[in-house]
Design a protein around this motif. Structure first.
Motif, PDB file in Angstrom:
ATOM      1  N   LEU A 214       0.806  -1.224   0.000  1.00 38.53           N
ATOM      2  CA  LEU A 214       0.000   0.000   0.000  1.00 38.53           C
ATOM      3  C   LEU A 214       0.839   1.274   0.000  1.00 38.53           C
ATOM      4  CD1 LEU A 214      -2.909  -0.992   2.428  1.00 38.53           C
ATOM      5  CD2 LEU A 214      -2.899  -0.982  -0.076  1.00 38.53           C
ATOM      6  N   THR A 215       2.104   1.152   0.359  1.00 39.13           N
ATOM      7  CA  THR A 215       2.970   2.340   0.392  1.00 39.13           C
ATOM      8  C   THR A 215       4.069   2.286  -0.662  1.00 39.13           C
ATOM      9  OG1 THR A 215       4.406   1.348   2.087  1.00 39.13           O
ATOM     10  CG2 THR A 215       2.546   2.694   2.862  1.00 39.13           C
ATOM     11  N   ARG A 216       3.990   1.313  -1.537  1.00 38.47           N
ATOM     12  CA  ARG A 216       5.024   1.124  -2.545  1.00 38.47           C
ATOM     13  C   ARG A 216       5.219   2.381  -3.386  1.00 38.47           C
ATOM     14  NH1 ARG A 216       4.864  -3.300  -7.519  1.00 38.47           N
ATOM     15  NH2 ARG A 216       6.979  -2.921  -8.278  1.00 38.47           N
ATOM     16  N   HIS A 217       4.134   3.025  -3.752  1.00 36.34           N
ATOM     17  CA  HIS A 217       4.228   4.215  -4.605  1.00 36.34           C
ATOM     18  C   HIS A 217       4.946   5.355  -3.891  1.00 36.34           C
ATOM     19  CE1 HIS A 217       0.664   4.749  -2.169  1.00 36.34           C
ATOM     20  NE2 HIS A 217       0.539   6.007  -2.548  1.00 36.34           N
ATOM     21  N   LEU A 218       4.725   5.478  -2.582  1.00 34.09           N
ATOM     22  CA  LEU A 218       5.381   6.535  -1.816  1.00 34.09           C
ATOM     23  C   LEU A 218       6.882   6.283  -1.732  1.00 34.09           C
ATOM     24  CD1 LEU A 218       2.792   6.849   1.107  1.00 34.09           C
ATOM     25  CD2 LEU A 218       2.964   8.266  -0.966  1.00 34.09           C
ATOM     26  N   LEU A 219       7.256   5.032  -1.480  1.00 31.40           N
ATOM     27  CA  LEU A 219       8.672   4.664  -1.420  1.00 31.40           C
ATOM     28  C   LEU A 219       9.339   4.901  -2.764  1.00 31.40           C
ATOM     29  CD1 LEU A 219      11.151   3.336  -0.086  1.00 31.40           C
ATOM     30  CD2 LEU A 219      10.215   1.116  -0.782  1.00 31.40           C
ATOM     31  N   TYR A 220       8.661   4.519  -3.829  1.00 32.05           N
ATOM     32  CA  TYR A 220       9.227   4.688  -5.165  1.00 32.05           C
ATOM     33  C   TYR A 220       9.507   6.161  -5.450  1.00 32.05           C
ATOM     34  CZ  TYR A 220       9.818   4.543 -10.215  1.00 32.05           C
ATOM     35  OH  TYR A 220      10.334   4.679 -11.483  1.00 32.05           O
ATOM     36  N   ASN A 221       8.543   7.004  -5.182  1.00 33.26           N
ATOM     37  CA  ASN A 221       8.699   8.426  -5.493  1.00 33.26           C
ATOM     38  C   ASN A 221       9.779   9.070  -4.632  1.00 33.26           C
ATOM     39  OD1 ASN A 221       6.656   8.176  -7.387  1.00 33.26           O
ATOM     40  ND2 ASN A 221       5.051   8.844  -5.980  1.00 33.26           N
ATOM     41  N   GLU A 222       9.846   8.669  -3.366  1.00 35.77           N
ATOM     42  CA  GLU A 222      10.891   9.201  -2.481  1.00 35.77           C
ATOM     43  C   GLU A 222      12.269   8.771  -2.957  1.00 35.77           C
ATOM     44  OE1 GLU A 222      13.962   9.207   0.374  1.00 35.77           O
ATOM     45  OE2 GLU A 222      12.937   7.337  -0.149  1.00 35.77           O
ATOM     46  N   THR A 223      12.385   7.504  -3.374  1.00 36.72           N
ATOM     47  CA  THR A 223      13.670   6.996  -3.860  1.00 36.72           C
ATOM     48  C   THR A 223      14.070   7.681  -5.156  1.00 36.72           C
ATOM     49  OG1 THR A 223      13.180   4.849  -2.849  1.00 36.72           O
ATOM     50  CG2 THR A 223      14.964   4.921  -4.454  1.00 36.72           C
ATOM     51  N   LEU A 224      13.094   7.931  -6.004  1.00 36.17           N
ATOM     52  CA  LEU A 224      13.364   8.630  -7.259  1.00 36.17           C
ATOM     53  C   LEU A 224      13.898  10.036  -6.990  1.00 36.17           C
ATOM     54  CD1 LEU A 224      13.173   8.213 -10.305  1.00 36.17           C
ATOM     55  CD2 LEU A 224      10.851   9.134 -10.217  1.00 36.17           C
ATOM     56  N   ASP A 225      13.299  10.715  -6.034  1.00 34.04           N
ATOM     57  CA  ASP A 225      13.792  12.044  -5.649  1.00 34.04           C
ATOM     58  C   ASP A 225      15.237  11.964  -5.156  1.00 34.04           C
ATOM     59  OD1 ASP A 225      11.381  13.216  -6.313  1.00 34.04           O
ATOM     60  OD2 ASP A 225      10.602  13.200  -4.263  1.00 34.04           O
ATOM     61  N   TYR A 226      15.526  10.933  -4.381  1.00 35.74           N
ATOM     62  CA  TYR A 226      16.877  10.762  -3.849  1.00 35.74           C
ATOM     63  C   TYR A 226      17.878  10.510  -4.979  1.00 35.74           C
ATOM     64  CZ  TYR A 226      20.689   9.041  -0.906  1.00 35.74           C
ATOM     65  OH  TYR A 226      21.897   8.864  -0.281  1.00 35.74           O
ATOM     66  N   CYS A 227      17.471   9.715  -5.964  1.00 34.23           N
ATOM     67  CA  CYS A 227      18.337   9.456  -7.124  1.00 34.23           C
ATOM     68  C   CYS A 227      18.670  10.766  -7.844  1.00 34.23           C
ATOM     69  CB  CYS A 227      17.654   8.502  -8.099  1.00 34.23           C
ATOM     70  SG  CYS A 227      17.497   6.797  -7.521  1.00 34.23           S
ATOM     71  N   GLU A 228      17.680  11.613  -7.986  1.00 29.28           N
ATOM     72  CA  GLU A 228      17.897  12.875  -8.689  1.00 29.28           C
ATOM     73  C   GLU A 228      18.780  13.818  -7.874  1.00 29.28           C
ATOM     74  OE1 GLU A 228      13.930  14.092  -9.719  1.00 29.28           O
ATOM     75  OE2 GLU A 228      13.810  12.658 -11.382  1.00 29.28           O
ATOM     76  N   GLU A 229      18.708  13.726  -6.539  1.00 31.96           N
ATOM     77  CA  GLU A 229      19.622  14.495  -5.691  1.00 31.96           C
ATOM     78  C   GLU A 229      21.060  14.013  -5.901  1.00 31.96           C
ATOM     79  OE1 GLU A 229      18.361  14.197  -1.652  1.00 31.96           O
ATOM     80  OE2 GLU A 229      16.409  15.150  -2.018  1.00 31.96           O
ATOM     81  N   LEU A 230      21.231  12.701  -5.991  1.00 36.47           N
ATOM     82  CA  LEU A 230      22.564  12.146  -6.232  1.00 36.47           C
ATOM     83  C   LEU A 230      23.106  12.611  -7.578  1.00 36.47           C
ATOM     84  CD1 LEU A 230      22.073   8.456  -4.987  1.00 36.47           C
ATOM     85  CD2 LEU A 230      23.373  10.260  -3.844  1.00 36.47           C
ATOM     86  N   GLU A 231      22.237  12.674  -8.570  1.00 32.45           N
ATOM     87  CA  GLU A 231      22.657  13.135  -9.891  1.00 32.45           C
ATOM     88  C   GLU A 231      23.097  14.593  -9.837  1.00 32.45           C
ATOM     89  OE1 GLU A 231      21.020  12.615 -14.386  1.00 32.45           O
ATOM     90  OE2 GLU A 231      19.631  13.500 -12.956  1.00 32.45           O
TER      91      GLU A 231
END
Length: 280
Positions: A214-231
């Motif tokens: 039920l929270t998979r989408h929230l985790l995905y979006n948060e991780t995606l944001d983190y990836c873009e911070e790393l970039e």
């Protein structure tokens, strides 16, 4: 040290295969590869140095009912023919190069979700058995696959709990990474009806899976944001399809599959110098 991070997405990682085939053709060998679902499954051909293997499999068997088709539920309880896809293909039709794979210095990690704990585990890919059980496990989307048993544990798709395992790569000591995504820039995941239904149907047997689903989408979006911070900080390169070159998870159009594969290959070529710099 540099790491290669691979997102899943059923057939969408054929884009990632294009990227990895370019890496193979230009002799770029990452010391650490981690991912989930079809992304890491395709990554095994990168470590075994078999460019175009994943492309040939998908192009030749996408419409093969032994590979994917409703009738597979009758014998495998899966949309995919598990024996055909994970045993006949690597053992007979497109032999997996075990020798090159096992002799490679690359550390390959396979993310899976423990159905009983609801936690992500990372399996040593070099311990893959001849039946490719851990690859069945990392791809085991509930009700598309059955739950997969391995070493006394039951597993589902690794993308449920860690869809883009950048933090695991960092924990393992890798501070620079090539992140290969299978959705275009700007994509954001929403709570899917499939995950809601799965959470209800699995609640009694695997109660600890409910929250991750039920929270998979929230985790995905948060991780995606983190990836873009790393970039942005110069610690990562992100490669992903463009908005006008993308495919569906169960894409049927072979021309689209061909196009996105070659787009991934070309995109890797365009960034090859920067990618090589990650390994210095």
């Amino acid at each position: 040290m540099g790491a290669l991070i691979l997102e899943g997405g059923t057939f969408r990682p054929i884009f990632s295969s294009g990227v990895m085939d370019a890496l193979n053709d230009y002799g770029v060998e990452f010391p650490y590869v981690i991912g989930v679902s079809a992304g890491i499954t395709d990554g095994f051909s990168y470590v075994s140095k078999q460019p175009q293997r994943n492309y040939d499999i998908l192009m030749n068997h996408r419409h093969d009912k032994r590979y994917v088709g409703i009738r597979n539920y009758l014998h495998d309880r899966s949309l995919f023919g598990l024996k055909f896809a994970y045993e006949t293909i690597p053992q007979e039709l497109y032999p997996f190069d075990w020798k090159t794979f096992l002799e490679s210095p690359t550390d390959i990690r396979v993310g899976v979700t423990n159905a009983e704990t609801g936690q992500c585990e990372y399996l040593d890919g070099k311990k893959l058995d001849q039946q490719c059980t851990m690859l069945k496990a990392t791809c085991a989307i509930p009700f598309v696959f059955p739950v997969i048993s391995l070493d006394g544990k039951k597993y589902y798709d690794g993308g449920i709990c860690d869809p883009i395992p950048v933090r695991k790569a960092q924990q393992d000591g890798h501070d620079k990474m090539l992140i290969v995504l299978t959705r275009p820039k700007g994509y954001r995941k929403t709570l899917s009806r499939a995950n809601v239904i799965a959470s209800r149907l699995l609640k009694k047997k695997y109660p600890h899976l409910v929250e991750p689903l039920l929270t998979r989408h929230l985790l995905y979006n948060e991780t995606l944001d983190y990836c873009e911070e790393l970039e942005k900080s110069g610690k990562a390169i992100i490669l992903r399809p463009s908005e006008d070159i993308q495919i569906e998870s169960l894409e049927k159009d072979l021309q689209k599959i061909d196009r996105i594969y070659h787009y991934g290959y070309q995109l890797a070529l365009e960034h090859m110098d920067d990618i090589k710099a990650l390994l210095k």
